[in-house]
Scaffold this active site. Structure first.
Site, PDB file in Angstrom:
ATOM      1  N   VAL A  86      -8.911   7.766  -0.806  1.00 44.68           N
ATOM      2  CA  VAL A  86      -8.635   8.601  -1.971  1.00 44.68           C
ATOM      3  C   VAL A  86      -9.755   8.518  -3.001  1.00 44.68           C
ATOM      4  O   VAL A  86     -10.253   9.533  -3.495  1.00 44.68           O
ATOM      5  CB  VAL A  86      -7.296   8.196  -2.628  1.00 44.68           C
ATOM      6  CG1 VAL A  86      -7.035   9.016  -3.892  1.00 44.68           C
ATOM      7  CG2 VAL A  86      -6.150   8.360  -1.640  1.00 44.68           C
TER       8      VAL A  86
ATOM      9  N   ASP B  23     -15.144  -0.930  -6.862  1.00 46.32           N
ATOM     10  CA  ASP B  23     -14.279  -1.564  -5.871  1.00 46.32           C
ATOM     11  C   ASP B  23     -14.538  -3.065  -5.916  1.00 46.32           C
ATOM     12  O   ASP B  23     -15.687  -3.498  -6.118  1.00 46.32           O
ATOM     13  CB  ASP B  23     -14.565  -1.015  -4.472  1.00 46.32           C
ATOM     14  CG  ASP B  23     -13.428  -1.292  -3.499  1.00 46.32           C
ATOM     15  OD1 ASP B  23     -12.696  -0.353  -3.159  1.00 46.32           O
ATOM     16  OD2 ASP B  23     -13.267  -2.457  -3.085  1.00 46.32           O
TER      17      ASP B  23
ATOM     18  N   ARG C  13     -18.022  -3.300   0.693  1.00 41.04           N
ATOM     19  CA  ARG C  13     -17.779  -1.863   0.591  1.00 41.04           C
ATOM     20  C   ARG C  13     -18.808  -1.211  -0.344  1.00 41.04           C
ATOM     21  O   ARG C  13     -19.348  -0.141  -0.046  1.00 41.04           O
ATOM     22  CB  ARG C  13     -16.360  -1.625   0.070  1.00 41.04           C
ATOM     23  CG  ARG C  13     -15.994  -0.162  -0.192  1.00 41.04           C
ATOM     24  CD  ARG C  13     -15.968   0.636   1.077  1.00 41.04           C
ATOM     25  NE  ARG C  13     -15.318   1.936   0.880  1.00 41.04           N
ATOM     26  CZ  ARG C  13     -15.471   2.972   1.700  1.00 41.04           C
ATOM     27  NH1 ARG C  13     -16.252   2.863   2.762  1.00 41.04           N
ATOM     28  NH2 ARG C  13     -14.850   4.111   1.468  1.00 41.04           N
TER      29      ARG C  13
ATOM     30  N   THR D 203       0.094   6.540  -4.935  1.00 44.65           N
ATOM     31  CA  THR D 203       1.486   6.944  -4.724  1.00 44.65           C
ATOM     32  C   THR D 203       2.430   5.856  -5.206  1.00 44.65           C
ATOM     33  O   THR D 203       2.229   4.669  -4.916  1.00 44.65           O
ATOM     34  CB  THR D 203       1.738   7.219  -3.231  1.00 44.65           C
ATOM     35  OG1 THR D 203       0.860   8.246  -2.812  1.00 44.65           O
ATOM     36  CG2 THR D 203       3.177   7.648  -2.999  1.00 44.65           C
TER      37      THR D 203
ATOM     38  N   CYS E  42       1.172   7.069   4.278  1.00 47.24           N
ATOM     39  CA  CYS E  42       2.013   7.936   3.439  1.00 47.24           C
ATOM     40  C   CYS E  42       3.401   8.181   4.003  1.00 47.24           C
ATOM     41  O   CYS E  42       4.400   7.722   3.448  1.00 47.24           O
ATOM     42  CB  CYS E  42       1.311   9.295   3.233  1.00 47.24           C
ATOM     43  SG  CYS E  42      -0.028   9.239   2.030  1.00 47.24           S
TER      44      CYS E  42
END
Length: 416
Positions: free
Chosen positions: A12, A30, A35, A114, A253
């Protein structure tokens, strides 16, 4: 001029950072130094973004002090469920605490992760207030704009999907909506943060229920010895029949979000029946696949204790390397518990990550050499559709094509 911090650079956060970095001074943050190093070298292990060149205002960092001059903070960290299927918002609260340390007057914090309705205001805002010593909706403002990233989907991208936005005040809502309008084709400004949260929660719950329906049909029709896919094919001739296919339901999800909805419902004293039933059905599908595989082996006069099975697909869905909550490993482990020798093949996924998170060795498709008593096509990546599976089956072997993706001109092929 706004300066934006994107907190969390996964599926995302990275696309957001890329788009905002084309127009605004943007820090992609991050906590994982590996990463950040990878992204600084213009590489993405998830293979979402291959072109960083147009994001000339974007910088990546794992040093939290680099976000101190930002005035807009967008939080995109994972929100999984724990082993008891309860929402785990630990990372969400940690990110809120991090942002709170650098929050200034008139700053805006936008949540994309979410979560369940009311979480932003009741769980996250208190952390921001406590850490910053600022007052919500007086000194700083928040918004919620649910992510709609679909890993592996090259058609429905961040830029061309409709982005739901919301804000804690009328002015902040308009500001947030305008901000997203500057990087995407269309937005929908929801009347409140709670409505935006709820819209996200029901999107995937609805899809989960639709898949649960056809999965339950597949169980019923299996008992009746009726081809589920042929039934669905016939039913789809009606103009308003919704097309869904049975299969494993995993990922970040669809197999997670309904639990966020049932959680907050339970907190407020209502125990949802339909949503919970859908989850129960989809969670039992790995066991159903295992039992049907054993049944098919016996029908082919193959002793399961001496059987060797190859499973194709280790991600949570086809043509995608995302292994989060991939249900194929439940099938793998259940078959092994029955004494069956099982190997998994998938050239898309990162074998080291699979080993780390699931403790299972995954082999590239190029290493396929020997013959198996059964081949299970669990996740039908495009490359799997071209394989001549008959070469890798014993004389009495079978193919279990879970999603019915293969051509039916092959012998001994079965579907869910």
């Amino acid at each position: 001029m706004d300066k934006i911090a994107i907190i969390g650079l996964g599926y995302v956060g990275l696309p957001l950072a890329i788009e905002f970095g084309k127009k605004y001074s943007t820090i992609g943050f991050d906590i994982n130094p590996t990463r950040i190093k990878e992204l600084q070298e213009k590489k993405d292990k998830n293979e979402q973004i291959l072109d960083f060149s147009s994001s000339s205002f974007l910088k990546f960092s794992h040093k939290e002090e680099d976000i101190k001059d930002c005035n807009i903070f967008i939080i995109t960290v994972p929100t999984p469920v724990d082993i008891y299927k309860k929402p785990d918002i630990t990372l969400l609260l940690s990110a809120s605490k991090l942002v709170g340390k650098y929050l200034k007057k008139q700053d805006i914090v936008i949540y994309e992760s979410t979560t369940y309705p009311t979480c932003t205001k009741k769980e996250c805002v208190p952390v921001l207030e406590k850490t910053s010593s600022l007052v919500f909706n007086k000194d700083f403002f928040v918004g919620y704009s649910p992510e709609r990233i679909n890993p592996g989907d090259k058609v429905h991208t961040l830029k061309n999907i409709t982005k739901i936005t919301s804000g804690s005040s009328e002015e902040s809502a308009q500001k947030i909506n305008s901000l997203y309008q500057s990087i995407v084709d269309s937005t929908y400004l929801a009347p409140s943060i709670e409505i935006a949260e709820s819209a996200k929660a029901i999107e995937n719950a609805q899809r989960d229920l639709n898949i649960a329906f056809v999965n339950e049909l597949s169980i019923i029709f299996d008992k009746l010895d009726i081809d589920t896919h042929e039934v669905l094919k016939a039913a789809k001739t009606k103009w308003n029949f919704l097309s869904f296919t049975p299969g494993l339901v995993g990922g970040h999800c669809i197999s997670v979000d309904p639990y966020y909805l049932t959680h907050i419902s339970n907190v407020y004293g209502y125990h949802p029946k339909v949503i919970s039933s859908g989850r129960l059905i989809n969670d039992m599908i790995p066991n159903f696949i295992t039992q049907k595989t054993i049944k098919l082996l016996l029908q082919h006069k193959i002793n399961p204790l001496h059987a060797k099975i190859a499973i194709f697909g280790a991600s949570f869905k086809e043509n995608c390397k995302d292994i989060r909550n991939a249900k194929v490993f439940e099938v793998y482990k259940e078959l092994e518990e029955h004494g069956i020798k099982v190997e998994i093949f998938d050239s898309l996924v990162d074998a080291k990550e699979v080993k780390k998170f699931y403790g299972v060795q995954v082999f590239p498709i190029s290493s396929l050499k020997k013959q198996y008593h059964a081949i299970i096509i669990a996740i039908p990546h495009q490359e799997f559709l071209e394989v001549n599976y008959q070469k890798f089956l014993t004389s009495n072997g079978l193919i279990f094509d879970i999603k019915g993706a293969l051509q039916r001109n092959q012998k001994n092929i079965y579907k869910l």
